[in-house]
Design a protein around this motif. Sequence first.
Motif, short mmCIF file in Angstrom:
data_model
loop_
_atom_site.label_atom_id
_atom_site.label_comp_id
_atom_site.label_asym_id
_atom_site.label_seq_id
_atom_site.Cartn_x
_atom_site.Cartn_y
_atom_site.Cartn_z
N CYS A 1 0.81 -1.22 0.00
CA CYS A 1 0.00 0.00 0.00
C CYS A 1 0.84 1.27 0.00
CB CYS A 1 -0.91 0.01 1.22
SG CYS A 1 -2.00 -1.41 1.26
N VAL A 2 2.17 1.13 0.03
CA VAL A 2 3.03 2.32 0.10
C VAL A 2 2.93 3.13 -1.19
CG1 VAL A 2 5.45 3.05 0.14
CG2 VAL A 2 4.58 1.42 1.85
N CYS A 3 3.06 2.46 -2.33
CA CYS A 3 2.90 3.14 -3.62
C CYS A 3 2.70 2.08 -4.71
CB CYS A 3 4.12 4.01 -3.95
SG CYS A 3 5.64 3.09 -4.13
N ARG A 4 2.34 2.54 -5.88
CA ARG A 4 2.05 1.60 -6.97
C ARG A 4 3.24 0.73 -7.33
NH1 ARG A 4 -1.48 4.92 -11.41
NH2 ARG A 4 -3.24 5.23 -10.02
N TRP B 1 5.74 -0.27 -5.52
CA TRP B 1 6.00 -1.32 -4.52
C TRP B 1 4.96 -2.44 -4.65
CZ3 TRP B 1 8.36 -0.29 0.90
CH2 TRP B 1 9.48 0.54 0.76
N ARG B 2 3.71 -2.02 -4.89
CA ARG B 2 2.64 -3.03 -5.00
C ARG B 2 2.90 -3.94 -6.20
NH1 ARG B 2 -1.09 -0.02 -3.84
NH2 ARG B 2 -1.72 0.85 -5.83
#
Lengths: 472, 174
Positions: free
Chosen positions: A35-38, A40-41
């Motif tokens: 959920c940190v950023c796209r 990372w996801r």
Amino acid sequence: MEGKRIYSLWRLLPDDMLADVLRRAAPRDLAVSRCVCRAWRALVDDRRLLRADLLPLSLAGLFIDYSGLPYTNFLARPSSANTTTPYQLPCTSVVDHCNGLVLTYHGVLNPATGGWTPFPGPPPPPRVPGTDRFLYDMYLAFDPTTESSHYEVFVIPIIPPWFGRRRPSAKLNEDEDDAEEYPGSAEWPPSPYRLSVFSSRTGQWDERKFVRENEAAGTAADVEEEPLKAKRKAVCWRGALYVHCQMDIIMRISLSDNKYRVIKPPRDLNMSEYRALHLGKSEKGVYSASLEGREHRLRVWLLHESPQDSKTKWILKHDTGRGLTVPSLNLDQPAYHGPWIFDGGCCDNHGGSNDEAQQNQIVGWNSDDDEALPFQTPQVDDRNTDTNHRYVSIEILGFHPFREIVFLHRSWSRGLAYHLNSSRLEDLGNVCPKDDTLFYEELGYIECAFPYTPCLMAEFSQQYLEFSDDED
Amino acid sequence: MAAPESGDGNNGAARMVTLISSDNTRFEVEAAAASLSQTLQLTILDGGGGGGDGIPLPNVDSATLSKVLEYCIKHAPAAANGGAPNATAVDRAELERFDNEFVNIDQSVLYSLIMAAHNLEIEGLQSLVAKKVADMIKGKSPMEIRRTLGFPDPTPEEQAEMNAHMLEYGWAYE
């Protein structure tokens, strides 16, 4: 702020290196990282770094340990019991269960993988001076979602019923008579508390000292007259092991910094009326429950811990008031129409009731989706006696680990699920291992039960079958 | 502790090699220590880096290289022993203490180290630094991770997306 200055750097980290970092993160932290950023996801998903399917996130059934039976039985949810249970059940008694691993007196077993680590020897006697003749309980601490795939086993001393009295056996041996016993006036639990701990990292029993962070529960003499009760439970939650100890205190042992706290039992518990406090983990954390009086008044508390000063408080979550409304079940009839299915241990097919009639009776009791399914509402009878007007006993088996449901058994023969949110009681069917006269004559009883959540992680030195062969 | 290479010619004294950082600083170091880098090991085995020559490392600046070599020098004796087997508990504890202190550093240095360790293929260092970064996000919420690593605050749109994805693995936020 340091973070601002290097902002561009971490975002420039090449995927391979970011993956190398995240591969070392616990599943819980991976789920959060998504959920940190796209970017990372995408990385976590594309490289399948998060294997939630391996984690103990679903309830498969209950391990039930009966007095008089040398092995443990497994009561399975219907969805997981259509075929023979795929789990490797221990041939001996289950001492504890934690997040998919099972503790026996000989070692730790993962029933889902067959992984097995035998202990290098029996646990050393209690380490506190003067307690070498004390009894002990063993508890397992394992949390693969927030920590590593390693586990620990804690040996907790029990003050025996003969404590403080001169033992007859002591007269036989002068040396033992001289041995200094733990003083009754001394604080209990002591601090530092020297405990034997088995760690899967070292494969050894080691001594560890735990320092108490708050006041003691009392003195050793305070537990002197307490009769030995049923096996007390422990719960692993957020980096701590909560162990139900004598005087109904909970010892909250930190798994990271060798400290512990004493948590007193719920204040509104009427000590003269209740039979046993039951500790468990459920939807929102650590719970305790008690069944009181002949009316079976069920009360459930949730443990609240202040994040600022770690102060704890039991919050009454549920109270059935005058008592449980109990289903009317004819205990003289073999109860073969419950939805749950029995499966025996590994030794032979002693589970017994896996017959076709029962297989065909499978109806959906699905703990993960229980709102969607019709309940088998039992007939209501609050007399708490069976058809022969004998008194019917009800006891707590355990908590559903993910739903606010308490599992109960009635006279060691019928399983019940009590839903706290709806106050509904549901029939799980037969929990008696077979129509064994031992049980119908009420000579046998359930020693303990553990809700089982299969886990495909954890590191083991060998396979259980190899161990069994060695033993033969 | 004699390095394995010390036998070929340079009797007694350990063989030395020279490494040259991107900003042209020369570092003279024992071949055994530099050989912790898989990238450098082959060159060194071929006899490179000795005498007046040096091995140029155009991707590593002098501040980072000196930090990398500090790690290599400390870990070289244990690596020469083939790792743990002969090491005593005291040696292992000392290395662990060194490692913990070694990564207790500014995030920008940590970032340079992770890049250099990857570049030079120093397995122990890669794993040490990656573990440290993983520890920095341990137990945090998505927002706390962003702040720890200095990401800008999310736009309302990004925030909504974060919230939506947080529902997918509810057990992580218990």
